[in-house]
Design an enzyme around this catalytic site. Structure first.
Site, PDB file in Angstrom:
ATOM      1  N   ASP A 246       0.839  -1.206   0.000  1.00 21.72           N
ATOM      2  CA  ASP A 246       0.000   0.000   0.000  1.00 21.72           C
ATOM      3  C   ASP A 246       0.874   1.256   0.000  1.00 21.72           C
ATOM      4  O   ASP A 246       1.971   1.242   0.555  1.00 21.72           O
ATOM      5  CB  ASP A 246      -0.885  -0.033   1.260  1.00 21.72           C
ATOM      6  N   GLY A 247       0.365   2.315  -0.611  1.00 21.02           N
ATOM      7  CA  GLY A 247       1.052   3.608  -0.544  1.00 21.02           C
ATOM      8  C   GLY A 247       1.722   4.049  -1.841  1.00 21.02           C
ATOM      9  O   GLY A 247       2.450   5.048  -1.831  1.00 21.02           O
TER      10      GLY A 247
ATOM     11  N   ASN B  21     -10.503  -3.202  -6.401  1.00 23.40           N
ATOM     12  CA  ASN B  21      -9.673  -2.280  -7.188  1.00 23.40           C
ATOM     13  C   ASN B  21     -10.257  -1.941  -8.570  1.00 23.40           C
ATOM     14  O   ASN B  21      -9.868  -0.957  -9.190  1.00 23.40           O
ATOM     15  CB  ASN B  21      -8.246  -2.825  -7.374  1.00 23.40           C
TER      16      ASN B  21
ATOM     17  N   ARG C 269     -11.423   1.700  -9.296  1.00 24.70           N
ATOM     18  CA  ARG C 269     -10.495   2.827  -9.507  1.00 24.70           C
ATOM     19  C   ARG C 269     -10.686   3.384 -10.916  1.00 24.70           C
ATOM     20  O   ARG C 269     -11.266   2.703 -11.768  1.00 24.70           O
ATOM     21  CB  ARG C 269      -9.057   2.352  -9.329  1.00 24.70           C
TER      22      ARG C 269
ATOM     23  N   ARG D  94       1.781  -4.951   6.221  1.00 24.87           N
ATOM     24  CA  ARG D  94       1.035  -3.934   5.485  1.00 24.87           C
ATOM     25  C   ARG D  94       1.819  -2.641   5.545  1.00 24.87           C
ATOM     26  O   ARG D  94       2.181  -2.176   6.631  1.00 24.87           O
ATOM     27  CB  ARG D  94      -0.368  -3.727   6.036  1.00 24.87           C
TER      28      ARG D  94
HETATM   29  C1  FPP Z   1      -1.702   0.234  -3.359  1.00 27.32           C
HETATM   30  O1  FPP Z   1      -1.267   1.545  -3.505  1.00 27.32           O
HETATM   31  C2  FPP Z   1      -1.269  -0.652  -4.415  1.00 27.32           C
HETATM   32  C3  FPP Z   1      -2.088  -1.283  -5.312  1.00 27.32           C
HETATM   33  C4  FPP Z   1      -3.535  -1.125  -5.341  1.00 27.32           C
HETATM   34  C5  FPP Z   1      -1.590  -2.210  -6.326  1.00 27.32           C
HETATM   35  C6  FPP Z   1      -0.292  -2.890  -6.098  1.00 27.32           C
HETATM   36  C7  FPP Z   1       0.420  -2.913  -7.373  1.00 27.32           C
HETATM   37  C8  FPP Z   1       1.768  -2.836  -7.551  1.00 27.32           C
HETATM   38  C9  FPP Z   1       2.697  -2.848  -6.423  1.00 27.32           C
HETATM   39  C10 FPP Z   1       2.394  -2.711  -8.881  1.00 27.32           C
HETATM   40  C11 FPP Z   1       2.247  -3.809  -9.855  1.00 27.32           C
HETATM   41  C12 FPP Z   1       2.198  -5.180  -9.316  1.00 27.32           C
HETATM   42  C13 FPP Z   1       2.933  -6.223  -9.779  1.00 27.32           C
HETATM   43  C14 FPP Z   1       2.738  -7.578  -9.219  1.00 27.32           C
HETATM   44  C15 FPP Z   1       3.949  -6.056 -10.818  1.00 27.32           C
HETATM   45  P1  FPP Z   1      -2.367   2.684  -3.554  1.00 27.32           P
HETATM   46  O2  FPP Z   1      -2.562   3.043  -4.987  1.00 27.32           O
HETATM   47  O3  FPP Z   1      -3.609   2.249  -2.849  1.00 27.32           O
HETATM   48  O4  FPP Z   1      -1.647   3.822  -2.762  1.00 27.32           O
HETATM   49  P2  FPP Z   1      -2.350   5.030  -1.981  1.00 27.32           P
HETATM   50  O5  FPP Z   1      -3.165   4.398  -0.877  1.00 27.32           O
HETATM   51  O6  FPP Z   1      -1.184   5.804  -1.467  1.00 27.32           O
HETATM   52  O7  FPP Z   1      -3.171   5.782  -2.963  1.00 27.32           O
END
Ligand code: FPP
Length: 246
Positions: free
Chosen positions: A18-19, A66, A69, A186
């Site tokens: 996350d993040g 997700n 989004r 997390r």
């Molecule tokens: C959360 O950050 C992350 C995700 C929803 C997706 C995870 C994806 C990746 C790490 C990249 C691609 C994956 C692979 C396996 C190559 P967020 O967007 O919720 O962050 P925020 O809470 O700061 O907005």
């Protein structure tokens, strides 16, 4: 890495990455750039787990929620996943890593499904480590699907309701055959489970860190494992009982 007790390593680590969005914002970049940097962390953490000797690693790459989004972000995440799979199969072969997925992958774009199928097939015989990507995964859906299947089998007289044990129920989940996570990490200072492996994490140790996922690399992973090794896992027993057993 040398600071780790090699005998008490978690067998299975699960991570809620996350993040990415906040990391991008902190660097005056768009959210997609955050996911791109997050994909670099994925590579580094997989590599580190392999080197340390963690047999199972599950990454929450895309939740069933997700999809809500913005379309552009969903499509960028799919492209990143596609690229990751294309470039990492070679690395997985070289490092003897097997790839699995959990979640309803039938809803993913055809291109992703094809590459996934290919990567899973190619790596199926690898034995040093299992990397599990949670894709279009949600615990509620997983549990409900298992209940539906079991209810049908009971109705058809194939099994008796009394025979539904914990072990048997686990066999109806995506994670059949995979040991439950010992450690959940997390990132980004959020303290939620977000519909992730709820059945499987009944006794899992939780580790929360403020580090944003794009900044979570080997050093941070080692910190998390060290913290895990400092804890005493009691599984409902008293401290004395646990100490007598070990
Ligand atoms: C959360 O950050 C992350 C995700 C929803 C997706 C995870 C994806 C990746 C790490 C990249 C691609 C994956 C692979 C396996 C190559 P967020 O967007 O919720 O962050 P925020 O809470 O700061 O907005």
């Amino acid at each position: 890495m040398d600071r780790l007790d090699k005998i008490r390593l978690p067998r299975h680590i699960a991570i809620i990455m996350d993040g990415n969005g906040r990391w991008a914002k902190n660097h005056s970049l768009g959210r997609i750039a955050g996911h791109r940097e997050g994909a670099v962390s994925v590579r580094k953490v997989v590599e580190a787990c392999r080197r340390i000797g963690i047999p199972y690693l599950t990454l929450y790459a895309f939740s069933s929620e997700n999809w809500s989004r913005p379309e552009r972000e969903v499509s960028a995440l799919m492209t990143l996943l596609e690229r990751y799979l294309k470039s990492e199969v070679k690395v997985m072969m070289k490092n003897n890593i097997r790839l699995l997925t959990i979640g309803d992958t039938s809803a993913l774009p055809q291109t992703v499904r094809t590459i996934l199928g290919d990567a899973i097939g190619k790596t199926a015989g690898n034995t040093a480590m299992t990397l599990i990507l949670a894709l279009n995964y949600g615990s509620h859906d997983e549990i409900l699907e298992a209940v539906r299947k079991l209810a049908k089998e009971v109705r058809q007289g194939e099994i008796d309701a009394e025979e539904i044990t914990k072990e048997r129920f686990s066999d109806y989940l995506y994670t059949k055959g995979i040991p439950d996570p010992d450690l959940l990490i997390r990132t980004s200072g959020e303290y939620r489970l977000s519909n992730f492996l709820m059945w499987q994490m009944a006794y899992t140790e939780f580790y929360f860190t403020d580090t944003l996922w794009p900044e979570f690399r080997e050093e941070q992973l080692v910190e998390a494992i060290l913290e895990y090794q400092r804890r005493e896992r009691r599984f409902g027993l008293t401290s004395d009982q646990v100490q007598k057993r070990s």
